[in-house]
Design an enzyme around this catalytic site. Structure first.
Site, mmCIF file in Angstrom:
data_model
loop_
_atom_site.group_PDB
_atom_site.id
_atom_site.type_symbol
_atom_site.label_atom_id
_atom_site.label_comp_id
_atom_site.label_asym_id
_atom_site.label_seq_id
_atom_site.Cartn_x
_atom_site.Cartn_y
_atom_site.Cartn_z
ATOM 1 N N SER A 17 -18.241 -23.027 -1.071
ATOM 2 C CA SER A 17 -17.221 -21.959 -1.236
ATOM 3 C C SER A 17 -18.154 -20.570 -1.543
ATOM 4 O O SER A 17 -18.991 -20.776 -2.367
ATOM 5 C CB SER A 17 -16.592 -22.508 -2.506
ATOM 6 O OG SER A 17 -15.585 -21.552 -2.877
ATOM 7 N N GLY B 66 0.898 14.637 2.378
ATOM 8 C CA GLY B 66 0.593 15.829 1.458
ATOM 9 C C GLY B 66 -1.049 15.833 1.047
ATOM 10 O O GLY B 66 -1.322 16.525 0.449
ATOM 11 N N ARG C 156 -0.770 22.320 12.035
ATOM 12 C CA ARG C 156 -0.778 21.305 11.216
ATOM 13 C C ARG C 156 -1.582 19.963 11.262
ATOM 14 O O ARG C 156 -2.060 19.671 12.487
ATOM 15 C CB ARG C 156 0.750 20.561 11.875
ATOM 16 C CG ARG C 156 1.929 21.621 11.818
ATOM 17 C CD ARG C 156 3.158 21.059 12.582
ATOM 18 N NE ARG C 156 3.810 20.248 11.761
ATOM 19 C CZ ARG C 156 4.973 19.391 12.143
ATOM 20 N NH1 ARG C 156 5.148 19.394 13.546
ATOM 21 N NH2 ARG C 156 5.034 18.525 11.241
ATOM 22 N N MET D 96 -3.591 16.394 3.419
ATOM 23 C CA MET D 96 -4.255 17.542 3.941
ATOM 24 C C MET D 96 -3.113 18.789 4.138
ATOM 25 O O MET D 96 -2.234 18.781 3.712
ATOM 26 C CB MET D 96 -4.632 16.985 5.544
ATOM 27 C CG MET D 96 -5.828 15.961 5.223
ATOM 28 S SD MET D 96 -6.713 15.444 6.838
ATOM 29 C CE MET D 96 -4.897 14.642 7.196
ATOM 30 N N HIS E 178 7.232 14.629 -3.535
ATOM 31 C CA HIS E 178 6.021 14.222 -3.490
ATOM 32 C C HIS E 178 5.823 12.958 -4.378
ATOM 33 O O HIS E 178 5.450 12.078 -4.168
ATOM 34 C CB HIS E 178 4.961 15.300 -3.863
ATOM 35 C CG HIS E 178 3.491 14.871 -4.113
ATOM 36 N ND1 HIS E 178 3.016 14.243 -5.288
ATOM 37 C CD2 HIS E 178 2.767 14.665 -3.004
ATOM 38 C CE1 HIS E 178 1.999 13.976 -4.900
ATOM 39 N NE2 HIS E 178 1.552 14.049 -3.757
ATOM 40 N N TYR F 233 -10.503 -21.794 4.402
ATOM 41 C CA TYR F 233 -9.353 -21.290 3.368
ATOM 42 C C TYR F 233 -9.991 -20.267 2.825
ATOM 43 O O TYR F 233 -11.237 -19.929 2.297
ATOM 44 C CB TYR F 233 -9.032 -22.462 2.640
ATOM 45 C CG TYR F 233 -10.067 -22.796 1.530
ATOM 46 C CD1 TYR F 233 -10.309 -22.217 0.209
ATOM 47 C CD2 TYR F 233 -11.016 -24.097 1.719
ATOM 48 C CE1 TYR F 233 -11.356 -22.489 -0.809
ATOM 49 C CE2 TYR F 233 -11.797 -24.275 0.888
ATOM 50 C CZ TYR F 233 -12.123 -23.585 -0.289
ATOM 51 O OH TYR F 233 -12.971 -23.749 -1.134
ATOM 52 N N CYS G 80 -13.910 -18.061 -2.588
ATOM 53 C CA CYS G 80 -13.273 -17.881 -3.936
ATOM 54 C C CYS G 80 -13.349 -16.624 -4.771
ATOM 55 O O CYS G 80 -13.197 -16.701 -5.802
ATOM 56 C CB CYS G 80 -13.598 -19.187 -4.867
ATOM 57 S SG CYS G 80 -15.253 -19.412 -5.227
ATOM 58 N N LYS H 230 0.778 12.494 13.869
ATOM 59 C CA LYS H 230 1.849 13.544 14.252
ATOM 60 C C LYS H 230 1.962 13.933 15.524
ATOM 61 O O LYS H 230 2.962 14.116 16.110
ATOM 62 C CB LYS H 230 1.636 14.575 13.203
ATOM 63 C CG LYS H 230 2.681 15.375 12.755
ATOM 64 C CD LYS H 230 2.264 16.579 12.025
ATOM 65 C CE LYS H 230 1.985 16.052 10.716
ATOM 66 N NZ LYS H 230 1.456 17.166 9.602
HETATM 67 P P1 ADP Z 1 2.805 17.064 6.338
HETATM 68 O O1 ADP Z 1 2.015 16.555 7.273
HETATM 69 O O2 ADP Z 1 2.159 17.632 4.837
HETATM 70 O O3 ADP Z 1 3.996 16.720 6.379
HETATM 71 P P2 ADP Z 1 3.618 19.182 8.508
HETATM 72 O O4 ADP Z 1 2.581 19.517 9.132
HETATM 73 O O5 ADP Z 1 4.573 17.980 8.566
HETATM 74 O O6 ADP Z 1 3.069 18.615 6.867
HETATM 75 O O7 ADP Z 1 4.549 20.322 7.771
HETATM 76 C C1 ADP Z 1 5.075 20.353 6.839
HETATM 77 C C2 ADP Z 1 6.547 21.102 6.917
HETATM 78 O O8 ADP Z 1 6.449 22.554 7.751
HETATM 79 C C3 ADP Z 1 7.383 20.416 8.331
HETATM 80 O O9 ADP Z 1 8.243 19.216 7.838
HETATM 81 C C4 ADP Z 1 8.269 21.522 8.710
HETATM 82 O O10 ADP Z 1 9.297 21.608 8.044
HETATM 83 C C5 ADP Z 1 7.333 22.662 8.630
HETATM 84 N N1 ADP Z 1 6.887 22.908 10.108
HETATM 85 C C6 ADP Z 1 5.764 22.596 10.475
HETATM 86 N N2 ADP Z 1 5.539 23.026 11.708
HETATM 87 C C7 ADP Z 1 6.717 23.874 12.116
HETATM 88 C C8 ADP Z 1 7.104 24.551 13.119
HETATM 89 N N3 ADP Z 1 6.463 24.804 14.246
HETATM 90 N N4 ADP Z 1 8.287 25.248 13.000
HETATM 91 C C9 ADP Z 1 9.002 25.206 11.762
HETATM 92 N N5 ADP Z 1 8.630 24.450 10.750
HETATM 93 C C10 ADP Z 1 7.608 23.782 10.847
HETATM 94 MG MG MG Z 2 5.347 16.316 7.705
HETATM 95 MG MG MG Z 3 3.651 18.057 3.272
#
Ligand code: ADP
Ligand code: MG
Ligand code: MG
Length: 875
Positions: free
Chosen positions: A765, A102, A93, A104, A455, A852, A832, A23
């Protein structure tokens, strides 16, 4: 300067994935491309690793860097943490190297406290927005810190809605939301024992620690094990200034794919909600709108978004999965990544990208996850039965395939039944990340809420599990053991069927049939075969399995287990007669009955393999496995064999072993009863002569494999039985038939003395099932009872019977490869065990230079692709 643990988005780029997480690296990359990304910084995965080595603490040096970067963010945004007039609010995040959707935690709107909230509500003139943001912050923060799960606070919201007589969260007023935030804080205090923090810096460090801790929550640990993600990677933490999708009707939030993740069709595909924040779209709180509707509502934003999507696809040269927010008509990009997709979509997208000139065939082969192929090869509904059935409801076709099973209402129940081998369909209002294990064991998933990006839908597609989502007509009466649909009640245990490609749900069991393999699949597999250097064979014991494997592209049989043929009803009597024989003559007479049956089997297998090599293993299991155990069967058998039941009893008793897996089995059977090996050799060679005569254009070369060897002299002894028999038959027939004699390497002693063994064996094998079991000293059948405790305590990260233990067992394999090749340079080497179809184990086989891999028929395509990827990686 001290080590750098924090990077502003503008200091990083997409190549820094290991350090910044997926990310963070992509936020940095998008920032570099000049896209509208809210500013922020990334705390590295190394900081997470340090957090754990420092005893779950954030070291002072890291803390200082984070505080300094908050200062920089305040400068860049012109806002200040805790400033009532112009507060800086951020999201915290999580983001690891590999995408773990989803698994973490993420916290939004951090920086709010009572003083800021009051001033902010006045300043914006939009108290509803401010209290909505505040209650979300408290909710997410508490959820993460208290580790109570999402449902906990949702219940309070539902109560509030009920109390106010409203159904939509948008109908809750500023006062309602203010009251909710007070309730949430009270819950926090009750559980944690201290007031909810008001100091933004304290909130920030609480949140960062919580994200670090979430790396080790049970569902994340389970997800990692499922996806071979090492636990020492750690997660990065992104701190990003907030933009608001919940500011009113010109604001919103959404998720979109650049191509359809279910079919692979090109074109924007996604969903959004106006006046919403964060995960509202995927949480299934309200039913979202499709992205096409954005085009009508706000064409300017839509066009800007489309242009960004095109640029991102060109840049990453892969289908993108993006998250965006619109704040009062202005677009912000919050995330992009290579999108998860169904197996069918993966093949189509890879071929399309090649045809569009975006990627090479080599890249196409590399971009498909071999594990996904499984889903393609999986069953579809029987067309006739499907046509005869009437759907009882229709939801969204969230993840394709067909599923048929008994209704289960909780993830725990589905997991328990699935583990027992029962077919279950998990039926839920919606799924949450806590449900992951139950979803894994379910044949199909049905949810009442949630869209195509919910989800349930995302996780099911990743697993290749059939899923129908958003079937709003489902009712859940109290009690949790039934659901209603179309006026009918379905109880726990009732059979239903789901069609994940149409969204149809049926109130009956519908038979499923194997899938047909389409054109994109064929193209990719052809490219894969061009890059592949290892051969792929199959483990098959019958002509039907062998033919199936040929269809999937197997280039021979790596393991044909002869004992499976003996279990058939008409043969078991003959084998039992052989076992209870007292003299070699009696035994030979019994074996003579088995000979034509075995010869017939082998002919069928040679025919199915069309001249490709066939490795046949001599009898392996402990003899008592073939004997009857309950009294009625024993009496019946004694009658059939013309002996007294008592006599048969004493034979059975004499065959009892304390530890059969390490007892009288494998080549030990041929050492004690050479007639068995002689009969099997005769069947193998005679069948080969017959089939070779019928197909002069083929080269039938049987490979006779002697199991469970630990000492070269026992191998030499059994080999002599084989060669004496085979050579005599070949001379007698006056034909020119070649054959090989080799062995399994499955006892550690054989691996350690592989140079001696190779002086007799023409091929090895690796039987990695037994080799793993003997090296670890626990059996595959019993390990299930305690391995879970080992995962929990982080002693093992994965099941060594599914994924080859490269450190221990792998070392023995490497040693045997080296010693074997030293003694016999042209020795043929293969594997195998179950591992022959596991991508990470296949990569290991490539590295140590095996000729193989051999795996079950349905894993052959997976192995072909994994072998091609390994060859490319080792270039
Ligand atoms: P995940 O990894 O579970 O998708 P994210 O870190 O992507 O979690 O956060 C989930 C949601 O939170 C993002 O899709 C976004 O809609 C919202 N979000 C996260 N950071 C911001 C931010 N700085 N401003 C506005 N919305 C945010
Ligand atoms: Mg996200
Ligand atoms: Mg999420």
């Amino acid at each position: 300067m001290s080590h750098k643990y924090v990077y502003e988005f503008s200091e990083g780029d997409g190549s820094m994935r290991n350090l910044l997480g997926g990310k963070g690296a992509n936020l940095a990359e998008m920032t570099g491309l000049g896209m509208p990304v809210p500013q922020g910084f990334c705390i590295t995965t190394e900081a997470c690793t340090r957090y754990y080595t420092d005893g779950e603490q954030i070291g002072d040096d890291i803390r200082d860097q984070i505080v300094a970067y908050i200062g920089r963010l305040e400068e860049m945004t012109g806002k200040k943490f805790g400033d009532p007039d112009n507060p800086l609010l951020v999201s915290v995040r999580s983001g690891s190297r590999a995408s773990m959707p989803g698994m973490m935690d993420t916290i939004l709107n951090l920086g709010l406290n009572p003083t800021v909230v009051d001033a902010f509500a006045k300043k914006t003139g939009n108290p509803r927005f401010v209290y909505d943001s505040y209650r979300r912050f408290i909710q997410m923060y508490s959820d993460v810190v208290m580790e109570v799960g999402k449902a906990y606070f949702e219940e309070l919201i539902d109560e509030m809605k009920e109390h106010r007589g409203v159904t939509d969260d948008l109908e809750l007023t500023a006062d309602d939301l203010k009251e909710l935030s007070e309730q949430f804080k009270a819950e926090y205090k009750a559980k944690i024992g201290s007031e909810f923090p008001t100091d933004p810096i304290e909130q920030l460090f609480g949140a960062i620690k919580a994200v670090f801790r979430s790396w080790d929550n049970p569902r994340a640990v389970y997800y990692r094990r499922l996806n071979d993600i090492p636990s020492d990677w750690g997660t990065a933490v992104n701190v990003q200034s907030m933009v608001f999708g919940n500011l009113g009707d010109t604001s919103g939030t959404g998720v979109a794919f650049s191509r359809n993740p279910a079919t692979g069709d090109k074109g924007l595909y996604g969903e959004f909600l106006m006046n919403a924040q964060g995960e509202d779209v995927v949480a299934g709180i309200r039913t979202p709108l499709t992205i096409d509707q954005l085009k009508q509502q706000n064409p300017a934003v839509y066009d800007e978004f489309q242009a960004i999507v095109d640029k991102l696809e060109d840049h990453y040269r892969d289908m993108q999965d993006m998250e965006f927010t619109i704040e009062e008509g202005k677009l912000f990009m919050l995330q992009t990544r290579n999108g998860k997709r169904t197996a069918a979509a993966a093949f189509k997208i890879a071929c399309d990208l090649v045809d569009e000139g975006q990627i090479s065939t080599e890249q196409a082969v590399k971009m498909i996850d071999p594990k996904q192929i499984d889903a393609l090869l999986h069953p579809q509904f029987d067309a006739a039965e499907l046509a005869a059935a009437t759907p009882i409801g229709k939801g969204l076709p969230a993840s394709p395939g067909a599923a048929c099973g008994q209704v289960s209402f909780t993830a725990e129940d589905a997991a328990a039944k699935g583990k027992r081998g029962e077919d279950v369909v998990l039926v839920r209002l919606e799924t949450t990340p806590e449900d992951i294990e139950g979803m894994h064991y379910a044949k199909g998933i049905l949810t009442a809420r949630g869209g195509m990006t919910s989800h349930a839908a995302v996780v099911a597609r990743g697993m290749g599990t059939c899923c129908v989502s958003g079937l709003g007509d489902i009712g859940f009466p109290p009690g949790g053991t039934s659901f209603t649909l179309g006026g009918v009640t379905y109880n726990e245990g009732d059979w239903i069927s789901l069609d994940g490609s149409t969204g149809n749900v049926y109130g009956v069991a519908i038979k499923t049939v194997p899938a047909e393999i389409g054109g994109y699949f064929g193209r990719i597999m052809e490219w894969a075969d061009e890059f592949r250097t290892m051969k792929v064979r199959t483990n098959a014991d019958s002509p039907t399995d062998a033919a199936q494997a040929r269809e999937f592209g197997a280039e021979g049989i790596g393991l044909c287990r002869t004992e499976h043929m003996f279990f058939e009803a008409d043969r078991i009597a003959a084998i039992r007669e052989m076992i209870v024989s007292k003299t070699p003559e009696q035994r030979e007479a019994a074996l003579a009955k088995l000979l034509p049956m075995q010869r017939g089997d082998f002919e069928g297998i040679y025919e199915a393999m069309e001249g490709y090599p066939v490795t046949i293993r001599l009898l392996d299991p402990p003899l008592h496995e073939f004997l009857p155990h309950d009294e009625d069967d024993i009496v019946a058998l004694a009658g059939e064999m013309n002996i007294a039941a008592d006599e048969l009893h004493s034979v059975i008793d004499s065959l009892h072993e304390f530890n059969p897996m390490m007892g009288h089995r494998g080549c030990r059977l041929d050492v004690t009863y050479p007639e068995i090996g002689a009969m099997q050799t005769r069947a193998i060679i005679e069948a080969a002569i017959n089939v070779q005569k019928r197909h002069p254009e083929w080269h039938v070369v049987p490979e006779i494999m002697i199991p469970l060897v630990g000492e070269v002299k026992e191998l030499a002894f059994v080999k002599k039985i084989v060669t004496d028999t085979a050579d005599a038959l070949i001379a007698e027939a006056g034909v020119d038939l070649k054959y090989l004699v080799g062995t399994m390497i499955e006892i550690p002693r054989a691996a350690i003395t592989a140079d001696e063994i190779a002086s007799e064996a023409e091929f090895f094998s690796f039987g990695t099932n037994d080799l793993t079991q003997m090296t670890f000293g626990f059996s595959r059948d019993d390990a299930g009872k305690f391995l879970d405790a080992y995962y929990e305590k982080k002693i093992y990260e994965s099941d060594p019977f599914a994924r080859l233990d490269q450190t221990g067992v792998g070392k023995l394999v490497e040693l045997a490869v080296d010693l074997g090749r030293q003694a016999r340079p042209d020795i043929k080497l293969g594997i195998c065990g179950e591992h022959g179809g596991d991508p990470s184990s296949i990569e290991f086989c490539q590295k140590v230079g095996l000729n193989y891999v051999s795996c079950s028929p349905f894993r052959v395509p997976i192995a072909r692709l994994a072998a091609a990827q390994s060859a490319l990686a080792n270039r």
